[in-house]
Design a protein around this motif. Structure first.
Motif, PDB file in Angstrom:
ATOM      1  N   HIS A  39       0.829  -1.210   0.000  1.00  0.00           N
ATOM      2  CA  HIS A  39       0.000   0.000   0.000  1.00  0.00           C
ATOM      3  C   HIS A  39       0.865   1.263   0.000  1.00  0.00           C
ATOM      4  O   HIS A  39       0.595   2.222  -0.736  1.00  0.00           O
ATOM      5  N   THR A  40       1.909   1.253   0.834  1.00  0.00           N
ATOM      6  CA  THR A  40       2.801   2.419   0.909  1.00  0.00           C
ATOM      7  C   THR A  40       3.528   2.640  -0.419  1.00  0.00           C
ATOM      8  O   THR A  40       3.701   3.781  -0.866  1.00  0.00           O
ATOM      9  N   LEU A  42       2.425   1.881  -3.414  1.00  0.00           N
ATOM     10  CA  LEU A  42       1.485   2.458  -4.377  1.00  0.00           C
ATOM     11  C   LEU A  42       1.303   3.958  -4.152  1.00  0.00           C
ATOM     12  O   LEU A  42       1.308   4.753  -5.099  1.00  0.00           O
ATOM     13  N   VAL A  43       1.154   4.351  -2.896  1.00  0.00           N
ATOM     14  CA  VAL A  43       0.960   5.772  -2.589  1.00  0.00           C
ATOM     15  C   VAL A  43       2.199   6.574  -2.977  1.00  0.00           C
ATOM     16  O   VAL A  43       2.098   7.650  -3.597  1.00  0.00           O
ATOM     17  N   SER A  45       4.481   5.803  -5.189  1.00  0.00           N
ATOM     18  CA  SER A  45       4.621   5.846  -6.648  1.00  0.00           C
ATOM     19  C   SER A  45       3.663   6.867  -7.257  1.00  0.00           C
ATOM     20  O   SER A  45       4.030   7.580  -8.204  1.00  0.00           O
ATOM     21  N   CYS A  46       2.465   6.983  -6.699  1.00  0.00           N
ATOM     22  CA  CYS A  46       1.509   7.967  -7.214  1.00  0.00           C
ATOM     23  C   CYS A  46       1.985   9.391  -6.936  1.00  0.00           C
ATOM     24  O   CYS A  46       1.896  10.273  -7.804  1.00  0.00           O
ATOM     25  N   LEU A 172      -3.140   4.356 -12.645  1.00  0.00           N
ATOM     26  CA  LEU A 172      -2.316   4.224 -11.448  1.00  0.00           C
ATOM     27  C   LEU A 172      -2.972   4.899 -10.249  1.00  0.00           C
ATOM     28  O   LEU A 172      -3.034   4.333  -9.147  1.00  0.00           O
ATOM     29  N   THR A 173      -3.496   6.101 -10.451  1.00  0.00           N
ATOM     30  CA  THR A 173      -4.119   6.824  -9.345  1.00  0.00           C
ATOM     31  C   THR A 173      -5.417   6.163  -8.903  1.00  0.00           C
ATOM     32  O   THR A 173      -5.694   6.057  -7.700  1.00  0.00           O
ATOM     33  N   THR A 176      -4.555   3.189  -6.892  1.00  0.00           N
ATOM     34  CA  THR A 176      -4.060   3.597  -5.572  1.00  0.00           C
ATOM     35  C   THR A 176      -5.208   4.038  -4.665  1.00  0.00           C
ATOM     36  O   THR A 176      -5.267   3.662  -3.485  1.00  0.00           O
ATOM     37  N   ASP A 179      -7.219   0.954  -3.739  1.00  0.00           N
ATOM     38  CA  ASP A 179      -6.481   0.123  -2.797  1.00  0.00           C
ATOM     39  C   ASP A 179      -6.477   0.741  -1.404  1.00  0.00           C
ATOM     40  O   ASP A 179      -6.666   0.040  -0.400  1.00  0.00           O
ATOM     41  N   THR A 180      -6.254   2.048  -1.337  1.00  0.00           N
ATOM     42  CA  THR A 180      -6.274   2.723  -0.039  1.00  0.00           C
ATOM     43  C   THR A 180      -7.655   2.650   0.600  1.00  0.00           C
ATOM     44  O   THR A 180      -7.787   2.391   1.810  1.00  0.00           O
TER      45      THR A 180
END
Length: 383
Positions: A39-40, A42-43, A45-46, A172-173, A176, A179-180
């Motif tokens: 999760h971290t 992905l955040v 990377s965004c 991607l966003t 993210t 997922d969050t």
């Protein structure tokens, strides 16, 4: 068999390494560090994608802005000189009308309008369109996607880069954000257990309260009213983003406001949808049970109707048998006393009922047939 010191030390090192690996694995499993790292990642990377995009578009569009600004200043200066030079030759009304039309035509371009606003009407506060903060707002509102339209690329390279940037950044966003939201919904589910009604109500209330709170903050710190602030908040967190309002808001605050609002919408929809799906499944299970019960009741009703029809038929056959026996007995008693008529015709005397047995527990024929062995198959049929 003796073991050398080197082999002993090697065994000890291997055992220590395996213990360390087991300890690390147990810590990862205990604190769920694997999903948390995903999760971290992905955040981060965004966020990195948005920052890198801001630098990219700033480097592409900043030179284009400076070139268009110089051209706009030259056009406005030329129009001003024409207006002042024709004051003596034309009437003021006609000259003003011509000048206004030419000015409105120039102001249709966004760069010309920005230049006229900040270099003619507000000479003490010149302001650039493409800065890092405006570029960050542009990339953030592109990938979320809200799309205010405060700034936009005008060069050919900028527009081609925007297409490629959005094709990769929007999925991607969205992944993210989803997922969050899913991660937060799972935490809430673990906290409240299987009862999802309470968190659903809580997040729906938060979703309604969030635009009001942000609207109050914007109304207190910006140049728009409370109603416009709430309107701006709602159109932003639901990714509508008309761009018709431009509140004075710090870029970091705007990015955080958009991210938190969209995640809140995602969590609320996820929890409410899960609760609704659970309700639908609950109703579906009970509808299935009701169908099974209705089927069983229908089968029971059919069997009862068949038994009732059989009993009724047997009763009718029994009544017919009694009537036939009476007719047969009467015919036998009166057959000797009958004399032929003049036409030689004798009254009809049916004697076909002697070989019939019936299923009726109350009938003397059924009781009589029970004592005779081998006649059970004749209870329903002609002998």
């Amino acid at each position: 068999m003796t073991v050398s010191m080197e082999e002993t030390s090697r065994i000890q090192m291997l055992s220590a390494t395996s213990k360390d690996k087991k300890t690390d694995r147990s810590l990862v499993e205990k604190y769920h560090l694997g999903p948390l790292a995903l999760h971290t990642g992905l955040v981060l990377s965004c966020v990195t994608y948005a920052l890198g995009g801001a630098y990219l578009f700033l480097s592409i569009e900043r030179p284009e802005e400076l070139k268009r600004r110089e051209q706009a200043l030259a056009d406005f200066g030329q129009l001003k000189d024409q207006f002042l030079g024709n004051l003596s030759s034309l009437t003021p009304e006609k000259l003003l009308d011509t000048y206004t039309k030419q000015l409105m035509y120039l102001l249709e371009d966004a760069h010309n309008a920005h230049t006229f606003e900040h270099f003619y009407t507000q000479k003490d506060e010149p302001k650039d369109m493409w800065t890092f903060s405006s570029a960050l707002v542009f990339t953030t509102t592109t990938v979320i996607p809200v799309g205010y339209g405060y700034v936009f690329p005008v060069s050919a390279y900028g527009r081609m880069a925007l297409v490629a940037y959005a094709l990769l950044g929007i999925p991607l966003t969205l992944v993210t954000m989803a997922d969050t939201g899913k991660f937060a919904a799972q935490l809430v589910t673990r906290w409240f257990g299987e009862n999802m009604a309470i968190p659903a109500v809580i997040f729906v209330c938060l979703l309604f309260a969030y635009p009001l709170i942000v609207g109050y903050i914007l109304c207190s710190t910006s140049n728009i009213t409370f109603l416009d602030s709430v309107y701006f908040s709602l159109t932003s967190i639901f990714t509508i983003g008309f761009g018709d309002l431009t509140p004075d808001m710090n870029v970091i605050h705007m990015v955080v406001f958009l991210a938190v609002g969209v995640i809140l919408v995602t969590i609320t929809l996820d929890i409410v949808a899960a609760e609704m799906i659970d309700r639908v499944h609950y109703m579906g299970r009970h509808v299935g049970k009701a169908k099974q019960l209705a089927g069983k009741m229908f089968q029971l009703a059919q069997s009862l109707n068949m038994k009732q029809g059989l009993v009724s038929g047997v009763g009718q056959l029994h009544a017919l048998a009694r009537f036939g026996m009476l007719v047969n007995v009467g015919a036998k008693e009166g057959v000797e006393e009958q004399e032929p008529t003049d036409d030689g015709i004798i009254a009809f005397s049916p004697d076909v009922m002697d070989g019939l047995d019936f299923v009726d527990t109350l009938s003397i024929y059924s009781r009589r047939s029970r004592h005779s062995a081998g006649n059970s198959a004749r209870n329903l049929f002609l002998s």
